[in-house]
Motif scaffolding. Structure first.
Motif, PDB file in Angstrom:
ATOM      1  N   ALA A   1     -14.921  13.546 -29.303  1.00 46.68           N
ATOM      2  CA  ALA A   1     -14.195  13.805 -30.545  1.00 46.68           C
ATOM      3  C   ALA A   1     -12.702  13.636 -30.321  1.00 46.68           C
ATOM      4  O   ALA A   1     -12.213  13.731 -29.194  1.00 46.68           O
ATOM      5  N   ASN A   2     -11.998  13.391 -31.429  1.00 47.89           N
ATOM      6  CA  ASN A   2     -10.548  13.272 -31.412  1.00 47.89           C
ATOM      7  C   ASN A   2      -9.985  14.414 -32.259  1.00 47.89           C
ATOM      8  O   ASN A   2      -9.956  14.329 -33.481  1.00 47.89           O
ATOM      9  N   PRO A   3      -9.550  15.498 -31.614  1.00 44.91           N
ATOM     10  CA  PRO A   3      -9.052  16.634 -32.390  1.00 44.91           C
ATOM     11  C   PRO A   3      -7.685  16.356 -33.002  1.00 44.91           C
ATOM     12  O   PRO A   3      -6.944  15.504 -32.524  1.00 44.91           O
ATOM     13  N   VAL A   4      -7.372  17.089 -34.065  1.00 45.13           N
ATOM     14  CA  VAL A   4      -6.029  17.044 -34.635  1.00 45.13           C
ATOM     15  C   VAL A   4      -5.174  17.943 -33.748  1.00 45.13           C
ATOM     16  O   VAL A   4      -5.537  19.083 -33.472  1.00 45.13           O
ATOM     17  N   THR A   5      -4.053  17.422 -33.274  1.00 46.39           N
ATOM     18  CA  THR A   5      -3.192  18.197 -32.379  1.00 46.39           C
ATOM     19  C   THR A   5      -1.809  18.383 -32.994  1.00 46.39           C
ATOM     20  O   THR A   5      -1.404  17.627 -33.882  1.00 46.39           O
ATOM     21  N   GLN A   6      -1.072  19.370 -32.509  1.00 46.47           N
ATOM     22  CA  GLN A   6       0.271  19.651 -33.026  1.00 46.47           C
ATOM     23  C   GLN A   6       1.251  18.540 -32.709  1.00 46.47           C
ATOM     24  O   GLN A   6       2.205  18.322 -33.448  1.00 46.47           O
ATOM     25  N   ASP A   7       1.031  17.827 -31.613  1.00 42.84           N
ATOM     26  CA  ASP A   7       1.970  16.759 -31.244  1.00 42.84           C
ATOM     27  C   ASP A   7       1.652  15.432 -31.932  1.00 42.84           C
ATOM     28  O   ASP A   7       2.264  14.413 -31.628  1.00 42.84           O
ATOM     29  N   GLY A   8       0.689  15.442 -32.861  1.00 40.65           N
ATOM     30  CA  GLY A   8       0.420  14.263 -33.671  1.00 40.65           C
ATOM     31  C   GLY A   8      -0.173  13.086 -32.921  1.00 40.65           C
ATOM     32  O   GLY A   8       0.156  11.943 -33.209  1.00 40.65           O
ATOM     33  N   MET A   9      -0.995  13.355 -31.934  1.00 39.77           N
ATOM     34  CA  MET A   9      -1.637  12.260 -31.192  1.00 39.77           C
ATOM     35  C   MET A   9      -2.367  11.353 -32.173  1.00 39.77           C
ATOM     36  O   MET A   9      -2.830  11.790 -33.211  1.00 39.77           O
ATOM     37  N   GLY A  10      -2.506  10.095 -31.803  1.00 37.30           N
ATOM     38  CA  GLY A  10      -3.109   9.105 -32.690  1.00 37.30           C
ATOM     39  C   GLY A  10      -4.599   8.953 -32.459  1.00 37.30           C
ATOM     40  O   GLY A  10      -5.292   9.877 -32.041  1.00 37.30           O
ATOM     41  N   ASP A  11      -5.055   7.744 -32.712  1.00 38.08           N
ATOM     42  CA  ASP A  11      -6.475   7.427 -32.599  1.00 38.08           C
ATOM     43  C   ASP A  11      -6.946   7.501 -31.146  1.00 38.08           C
ATOM     44  O   ASP A  11      -6.173   7.263 -30.216  1.00 38.08           O
ATOM     45  N   LEU A  12      -8.197   7.803 -30.984  1.00 38.79           N
ATOM     46  CA  LEU A  12      -8.868   7.767 -29.683  1.00 38.79           C
ATOM     47  C   LEU A  12      -9.673   6.477 -29.653  1.00 38.79           C
ATOM     48  O   LEU A  12     -10.449   6.208 -30.578  1.00 38.79           O
ATOM     49  N   VAL A  13      -9.472   5.654 -28.628  1.00 42.53           N
ATOM     50  CA  VAL A  13     -10.178   4.375 -28.510  1.00 42.53           C
ATOM     51  C   VAL A  13     -10.921   4.368 -27.186  1.00 42.53           C
ATOM     52  O   VAL A  13     -10.338   4.672 -26.140  1.00 42.53           O
TER      53      VAL A  13
ATOM     54  N   GLY B   1      -9.204  14.267 -35.875  1.00 43.38           N
ATOM     55  CA  GLY B   1     -10.025  15.137 -36.714  1.00 43.38           C
ATOM     56  C   GLY B   1     -11.434  14.636 -36.937  1.00 43.38           C
ATOM     57  O   GLY B   1     -12.133  15.144 -37.810  1.00 43.38           O
ATOM     58  N   HIS B   2     -11.871  13.654 -36.144  1.00 41.80           N
ATOM     59  CA  HIS B   2     -13.202  13.075 -36.339  1.00 41.80           C
ATOM     60  C   HIS B   2     -13.938  12.889 -35.014  1.00 41.80           C
ATOM     61  O   HIS B   2     -13.353  12.939 -33.944  1.00 41.80           O
ATOM     62  N   SER B   3     -15.218  12.651 -35.145  1.00 49.73           N
ATOM     63  CA  SER B   3     -16.084  12.255 -34.031  1.00 49.73           C
ATOM     64  C   SER B   3     -16.959  11.129 -34.556  1.00 49.73           C
ATOM     65  O   SER B   3     -17.330  11.132 -35.730  1.00 49.73           O
ATOM     66  N   ALA B   4     -17.287  10.170 -33.714  1.00 47.14           N
ATOM     67  CA  ALA B   4     -18.097   9.034 -34.163  1.00 47.14           C
ATOM     68  C   ALA B   4     -19.562   9.416 -34.374  1.00 47.14           C
ATOM     69  O   ALA B   4     -20.272   8.761 -35.122  1.00 47.14           O
TER      70      ALA B   4
END
Length: 179
Positions: free
Chosen positions: A112-124, A59-62
């Motif tokens: 960006a790291n979108p919020v997904t239905q499958d609950g993916m975690g952090d983007l690194v 749900g965020h972007s740096a």
């Protein structure tokens, strides 16, 4: 075990620091090239290239979508799934993807790291880029810009070339030979 030289940094041993940014831009960084870092206005480290590890929660972007006038950037996705915006196009990205963003194209980019239905975690990802002292960045979504060489951030307003200039020029009021 011998001590590591100051130019060797272990990505997993370097402290992760929360960025001091508004909540929508929440992310965490690890500075992996401290010897290369800009040491302040007019003073530079031993290089003009930097790399950091960036961790972005769902749900965020740096950072906002932006362009660079001088600094090429490369991103390497290490973990997670995300979105990469390049101009008006959006691409899915994941581990192993290497993203090139050449400078002076006028094309904005953003990860960006979108919020997904499958609950993916952090983007690194690794963020690698030049750090020219007089960089100019534009932000098309807001119309703002950053001029590093002048340490200025904000908005540019169109103005006639001579607007605000003193009349007559102060040079004419100086004594001959004294400026």
């Amino acid at each position: 075990m011998t001590e590591k030289a100051s130019m060797i940094v272990n990505m997993h041993a370097t402290p992760e620091v929360a960025a001091d940014v508004p909540a929508a831009w929440a992310h965490f960084r690890r500075d992996l090239t401290p010897m290369m870092r800009n040491a302040g206005p007019g003073r530079f480290g031993m290089g003009r290239l930097g790399m950091g590890a960036v961790r972005v929660p769902p749900g965020h972007s740096a950072c906002p979508a932006h362009t660079h006038l001088q600094a090429d950037e490369i991103f390497v996705v290490l973990e997670g799934q995300g979105l990469f915006r390049y101009g008006d196009r959006v691409y899915d990205i994941g581990p192993g993807d290497c993203i090139s963003c050449p400078a002076d194209t006028g094309v904005a980019h953003q990860i960006a790291n979108p919020v997904t239905q499958d609950g993916m975690g952090d983007l690194v990802y690794l963020a690698i880029g030049a750090e020219p002292p007089a960089e100019v960045c534009t932000y098309p979504d807001s119309g703002s810009l950053v001029i590093d060489g002048l340490n200025r951030r904000g908005f540019l307003r169109e103005a006639p070339y001579y607007e605000g200039q003193p009349e007559p020029t102060p040079l004419l009021s100086c004594h001959a030979g004294k400026i």
